[in-house]
Design a protein around this motif. Structure first.
Motif, short mmCIF file in Angstrom:
data_model
loop_
_atom_site.label_atom_id
_atom_site.label_comp_id
_atom_site.label_asym_id
_atom_site.label_seq_id
_atom_site.Cartn_x
_atom_site.Cartn_y
_atom_site.Cartn_z
N VAL A 123 17.94 63.17 8.60
CA VAL A 123 18.95 64.22 8.42
C VAL A 123 18.45 65.53 9.00
CG1 VAL A 123 20.20 65.60 6.72
CG2 VAL A 123 19.95 63.13 6.38
N GLY A 124 17.26 65.95 8.59
CA GLY A 124 16.73 67.20 9.10
C GLY A 124 15.33 67.45 8.59
N VAL A 160 24.74 65.40 11.72
CA VAL A 160 24.92 66.48 10.74
C VAL A 160 24.85 67.87 11.37
CG1 VAL A 160 23.94 65.01 8.96
CG2 VAL A 160 22.49 66.74 10.06
N LYS A 161 24.55 67.95 12.65
CA LYS A 161 24.44 69.24 13.31
C LYS A 161 25.72 70.05 13.16
CE LYS A 161 21.04 68.17 16.90
NZ LYS A 161 20.83 67.91 18.33
N MET A 186 25.16 71.14 2.46
CA MET A 186 26.00 70.20 3.19
C MET A 186 27.44 70.66 3.12
SD MET A 186 24.27 66.60 1.98
CE MET A 186 24.86 66.74 0.29
N ASN A 187 28.02 70.95 4.26
CA ASN A 187 29.41 71.41 4.35
C ASN A 187 30.24 70.43 5.15
OD1 ASN A 187 28.65 73.85 3.02
ND2 ASN A 187 28.00 74.72 4.97
N ASN A 203 32.15 64.29 4.90
CA ASN A 203 33.11 63.22 5.16
C ASN A 203 32.55 61.93 4.58
OD1 ASN A 203 31.53 61.73 7.30
ND2 ASN A 203 31.72 63.72 8.33
N PRO A 204 33.37 60.90 4.45
CA PRO A 204 32.91 59.66 3.82
C PRO A 204 31.67 59.06 4.49
CG PRO A 204 35.28 59.68 3.88
CD PRO A 204 34.83 60.88 4.66
N GLY A 205 31.48 59.33 5.76
CA GLY A 205 30.30 58.85 6.46
C GLY A 205 29.00 59.47 5.98
N ASP A 206 29.10 60.53 5.20
CA ASP A 206 27.90 61.17 4.65
C ASP A 206 27.47 60.54 3.33
OD1 ASP A 206 29.38 64.21 5.76
OD2 ASP A 206 27.68 63.18 6.71
#
Length: 122
Positions: free
Chosen positions: A47-48, A62-63, A81-82, A85-88
């Protein structure tokens, strides 16, 4: 070294969450802290990560939506986290790598937190 992650939960698409990870115990020498996530049935995904010089590297997915910040006084790393979406959806883990070099692969990290679950519904 122990890592305690918190802040996960359920949110609707478009919403936000802020995760925290506090490190306890003594780490000798330099180290870097980062975030990974794992969705059911999938491999752990980068993620980072925050480097020793304060530079931050994000995963492509996630950028522009996620941001990492650090509270050095409390040895805490945050993940804002802003536009979720469901993929997160997945379990988010914080990790520490001893040394100064930044690596994106999970296999390079030495210490892991227990994970905090994030669920994003459509």
């Amino acid at each position: 070294v122990q890592l305690q992650a918190s802040g996960g939960g359920s949110v609707q698409a478009g919403g936000s969450l802020r995760l925290s990870c506090t490190a306890s115990g003594r780490i000798v020498g330099s180290h870097i802290m980062g975030w990974f996530r794992q969705a059911p049935g999938r491999e752990r995904e980068f993620v980072g990560v925050r480097g020793n010089d304060g530079s931050i590297t994000y995963g492509d997915s996630v950028k522009g939506r996620f941001a990492i910040a650090r509270d050095g006084a409390n040895n805490t790393l945050f993940l804002q986290m802003n536009s979720l979406n469901p993929g997160d959806t997945g379990t988010y883990y914080c990790a520490v790598r001893t040394g100064a070099l930044v690596y994106l692969g999970a296999e390079h990290y030495d210490y892991w937190g227990q994970g905090t679950l994030v669920t994003v519904s459509s």
